[in-house]
Write a protein that holds these residues in place. Sequence first.
Motif, PDB file in Angstrom:
ATOM      1  N   VAL A  30       0.483  -0.856  -0.171  1.00 43.03           N
ATOM      2  CA  VAL A  30       0.399  -0.347  -0.009  1.00 43.03           C
ATOM      3  C   VAL A  30       0.939   1.578  -0.037  1.00 43.03           C
ATOM      4  O   VAL A  30       0.542   2.207  -0.915  1.00 43.03           O
ATOM      5  CB  VAL A  30      -0.936   0.003   1.519  1.00 43.03           C
ATOM      6  CG1 VAL A  30      -1.777   1.785   1.254  1.00 43.03           C
ATOM      7  CG2 VAL A  30      -2.148  -0.950   1.255  1.00 43.03           C
ATOM      8  N   ARG A  31       1.816   1.272   1.137  1.00 42.47           N
ATOM      9  CA  ARG A  31       2.123   2.865   0.958  1.00 42.47           C
ATOM     10  C   ARG A  31       3.436   2.401  -0.188  1.00 42.47           C
ATOM     11  O   ARG A  31       3.630   3.987  -0.716  1.00 42.47           O
ATOM     12  CB  ARG A  31       3.668   2.393   2.437  1.00 42.47           C
ATOM     13  CG  ARG A  31       2.792   2.623   3.741  1.00 42.47           C
ATOM     14  CD  ARG A  31       4.039   2.701   4.785  1.00 42.47           C
ATOM     15  NE  ARG A  31       3.060   3.065   5.878  1.00 42.47           N
ATOM     16  CZ  ARG A  31       3.205   3.872   6.484  1.00 42.47           C
ATOM     17  NH1 ARG A  31       3.347   5.279   5.895  1.00 42.47           N
ATOM     18  NH2 ARG A  31       2.689   4.647   7.856  1.00 42.47           N
ATOM     19  N   ALA A  32       4.068   1.894  -0.731  1.00 44.30           N
ATOM     20  CA  ALA A  32       4.321   1.870  -1.628  1.00 44.30           C
ATOM     21  C   ALA A  32       3.682   2.174  -3.306  1.00 44.30           C
ATOM     22  O   ALA A  32       3.980   3.073  -4.406  1.00 44.30           O
ATOM     23  CB  ALA A  32       5.180   0.231  -2.424  1.00 44.30           C
ATOM     24  N   GLY A 319      -2.164   8.870  20.843  1.00 42.16           N
ATOM     25  CA  GLY A 319      -1.243   9.007  21.573  1.00 42.16           C
ATOM     26  C   GLY A 319      -0.387  10.312  20.335  1.00 42.16           C
ATOM     27  O   GLY A 319      -0.371   9.939  18.481  1.00 42.16           O
ATOM     28  N   GLY A 320       0.379  10.653  20.449  1.00 40.89           N
ATOM     29  CA  GLY A 320       2.199  11.032  19.478  1.00 40.89           C
ATOM     30  C   GLY A 320       2.545   9.975  18.618  1.00 40.89           C
ATOM     31  O   GLY A 320       2.626  10.587  17.782  1.00 40.89           O
ATOM     32  N   ILE A 321       2.572   9.057  18.962  1.00 42.33           N
ATOM     33  CA  ILE A 321       2.644   7.790  17.451  1.00 42.33           C
ATOM     34  C   ILE A 321       2.461   8.386  16.932  1.00 42.33           C
ATOM     35  O   ILE A 321       2.101   7.495  15.447  1.00 42.33           O
ATOM     36  CB  ILE A 321       3.763   6.718  17.969  1.00 42.33           C
ATOM     37  CG1 ILE A 321       3.918   5.585  17.360  1.00 42.33           C
ATOM     38  CG2 ILE A 321       1.594   5.892  18.875  1.00 42.33           C
ATOM     39  CD1 ILE A 321       4.586   4.655  17.983  1.00 42.33           C
ATOM     40  N   GLY A 322       0.185   8.548  16.793  1.00 41.43           N
ATOM     41  CA  GLY A 322      -1.097   7.530  16.285  1.00 41.43           C
ATOM     42  C   GLY A 322      -0.426   9.483  15.170  1.00 41.43           C
ATOM     43  O   GLY A 322      -0.962   8.657  14.007  1.00 41.43           O
ATOM     44  N   TYR A 323       0.544   9.869  15.788  1.00 40.52           N
ATOM     45  CA  TYR A 323       0.417  11.871  14.767  1.00 40.52           C
ATOM     46  C   TYR A 323       1.493  11.071  13.469  1.00 40.52           C
ATOM     47  O   TYR A 323       1.689  12.093  12.910  1.00 40.52           O
ATOM     48  CB  TYR A 323       0.734  12.667  15.165  1.00 40.52           C
ATOM     49  CG  TYR A 323      -0.777  12.924  15.939  1.00 40.52           C
ATOM     50  CD1 TYR A 323      -1.575  14.306  14.644  1.00 40.52           C
ATOM     51  CD2 TYR A 323      -1.414  13.151  17.351  1.00 40.52           C
ATOM     52  CE1 TYR A 323      -3.060  14.390  15.943  1.00 40.52           C
ATOM     53  CE2 TYR A 323      -1.808  12.730  18.028  1.00 40.52           C
ATOM     54  CZ  TYR A 323      -2.578  14.047  16.711  1.00 40.52           C
ATOM     55  OH  TYR A 323      -4.294  14.416  17.488  1.00 40.52           O
ATOM     56  N   THR A 324       2.093  10.259  13.590  1.00 40.79           N
ATOM     57  CA  THR A 324       3.071  10.377  12.378  1.00 40.79           C
ATOM     58  C   THR A 324       3.272   9.310  11.368  1.00 40.79           C
ATOM     59  O   THR A 324       2.482   8.320  11.276  1.00 40.79           O
ATOM     60  CB  THR A 324       4.371   9.374  13.573  1.00 40.79           C
ATOM     61  OG1 THR A 324       4.336   7.917  13.855  1.00 40.79           O
ATOM     62  CG2 THR A 324       4.472   9.641  14.634  1.00 40.79           C
ATOM     63  N   TRP A 325       3.603  10.195  10.311  1.00 44.42           N
ATOM     64  CA  TRP A 325       3.664   9.604   9.101  1.00 44.42           C
ATOM     65  C   TRP A 325       4.363   8.033   8.936  1.00 44.42           C
ATOM     66  O   TRP A 325       3.486   6.814   8.211  1.00 44.42           O
ATOM     67  CB  TRP A 325       5.315  10.150   7.690  1.00 44.42           C
ATOM     68  CG  TRP A 325       4.653   8.697   7.248  1.00 44.42           C
ATOM     69  CD1 TRP A 325       5.282   8.464   5.706  1.00 44.42           C
ATOM     70  CD2 TRP A 325       4.176   9.348   5.424  1.00 44.42           C
ATOM     71  NE1 TRP A 325       5.797   7.949   4.706  1.00 44.42           N
ATOM     72  CE2 TRP A 325       3.796   8.683   4.465  1.00 44.42           C
ATOM     73  CE3 TRP A 325       2.732  10.461   5.418  1.00 44.42           C
ATOM     74  CZ2 TRP A 325       3.350   8.752   3.210  1.00 44.42           C
ATOM     75  CZ3 TRP A 325       1.841  10.041   4.486  1.00 44.42           C
ATOM     76  CH2 TRP A 325       2.610   9.504   3.539  1.00 44.42           C
ATOM     77  N   GLU A 326       5.111   7.068  10.236  1.00 36.14           N
ATOM     78  CA  GLU A 326       5.547   6.008   9.790  1.00 36.14           C
ATOM     79  C   GLU A 326       4.092   4.883  10.154  1.00 36.14           C
ATOM     80  O   GLU A 326       4.281   3.876   9.982  1.00 36.14           O
ATOM     81  CB  GLU A 326       6.873   5.316  10.736  1.00 36.14           C
ATOM     82  CG  GLU A 326       7.973   6.181   9.985  1.00 36.14           C
ATOM     83  CD  GLU A 326       8.183   8.092  10.485  1.00 36.14           C
ATOM     84  OE1 GLU A 326       8.763   8.058   9.721  1.00 36.14           O
ATOM     85  OE2 GLU A 326       7.233   8.209  11.176  1.00 36.14           O
ATOM     86  N   HIS A 327       3.485   5.610  11.361  1.00 38.59           N
ATOM     87  CA  HIS A 327       2.100   4.808  11.649  1.00 38.59           C
ATOM     88  C   HIS A 327       0.818   4.721  10.668  1.00 38.59           C
ATOM     89  O   HIS A 327       0.803   6.329   9.873  1.00 38.59           O
ATOM     90  CB  HIS A 327       1.358   5.247  12.956  1.00 38.59           C
ATOM     91  CG  HIS A 327       0.888   4.598  13.831  1.00 38.59           C
ATOM     92  ND1 HIS A 327      -0.437   3.648  13.596  1.00 38.59           N
ATOM     93  CD2 HIS A 327       1.077   3.501  14.561  1.00 38.59           C
ATOM     94  CE1 HIS A 327      -0.631   3.471  14.104  1.00 38.59           C
ATOM     95  NE2 HIS A 327       0.559   3.055  15.141  1.00 38.59           N
ATOM     96  N   ASP A 328       1.073   3.074  10.418  1.00 39.64           N
ATOM     97  CA  ASP A 328      -0.462   2.813   9.845  1.00 39.64           C
ATOM     98  C   ASP A 328      -1.649   3.866  10.433  1.00 39.64           C
ATOM     99  O   ASP A 328      -3.378   4.577   9.242  1.00 39.64           O
ATOM    100  CB  ASP A 328      -1.140   1.695   9.462  1.00 39.64           C
ATOM    101  CG  ASP A 328       0.377   1.628   8.488  1.00 39.64           C
ATOM    102  OD1 ASP A 328       1.003   1.957   8.098  1.00 39.64           O
ATOM    103  OD2 ASP A 328       0.358   0.033   9.347  1.00 39.64           O
TER     104      ASP A 328
END
Length: 369
Positions: A30-32, A319-328
């Motif tokens: 998907v990300r690709a 939390g904070g990790i949910g806003y990162t690009w790396e998290h789905d």
Amino acid sequence: MNLELDDEQLALRDTTRRFLAEKAPIAGHVRALLDDPAGVDGTVWRGLADLGTTGLLVPEEHGGAEMTMVEAGVVAEELGAALHPGPWLSTAVAAPRALTRLCKKDVAAPLLAGIADGTTIAAVGFLDRVTVSAEAADDGVVLRGELCGVSDVAAAGTLLVLGDDPVALYAVDTDAPGFTAQPEPGIDQTRKRFRVSLAGTPAQRLSGAGSLEVGPVIDDVLIATAADALGAARAVMGLAVEYAKVRKQFGQAIGSFQAVQHLCVDMYETVELARSGVIHALWAADAESDAERHLAALRAKAFSGRLASVGDNAIQVFGGIGYTWEHDAHLYLKRLLSWSELLGGPDPYLTELGAGLTNRGWNGPWLGI
């Protein structure tokens, strides 16, 4: 009406889920494709076709399975849960429903056969009821006009459009002269939408000239997309709940905190309410009257804003990790937001639904009239 899947439907669900997990995972597939205009991988598309998913709604005489929208919804939910970016909804739902509802069997046969075996990818350009100008030419018909927000055009070899005066359904090759498509930016990178221009583009007439009722096709698309969104909401809720079980703060899992529990309960309630509406709508698409099918589609779309809130709540849990690009999580939220804005936000659908309930805009059997 049976709200439980039978053995064949469960097998379809499990097979599709396993295929997507193995061949089209979010990280590797998907990300690709997020920045790919077509959003489709040929090998994965061939695999979906080999599973029979592209031909679920195609009549048996054209090589399809001739199943119902319930089976299509089973697949759509798994595709949503996997954030699958391909043109499945356009090709396997919108196109065959348009061809079988609006065209004569012999005219639609080649397209339906290609959809069933996976060799034809088709898109539909009339979901907003916009028509283009159809003009007679020496060797047939040419089309002129512009369409906005058309899904999956870059992946498709055929686009179905409405020509006017009188209205008829036409098929256009996407590599034909005068055909151009420009990507339209959107919040959801797994949904590829385009602005299509037709400048004297040759087309094949598929239906008799007259008044075509495209409302049932639009209802079918809304219902199938609701199933896709249900899968996305279910998946991101599951991720958030599992995270709440293992993420610790102040020496204990955050799932033990009442504020987090409330968020998880809200997500669960919303998903299950949506599930009942989607299951009913999928059943009504084939088994009920036009009025009941349209009402079910209205309900699903009117609820779309609330379903999108599941993505919001999940990010709060992460939390904070949910806003990162790396998290789905953000990809799921975008998928849900794209469902909420498909063919307009929830407000006009709520208005139409409310008008019907007050007996001002609906004269259907569900009002007991």
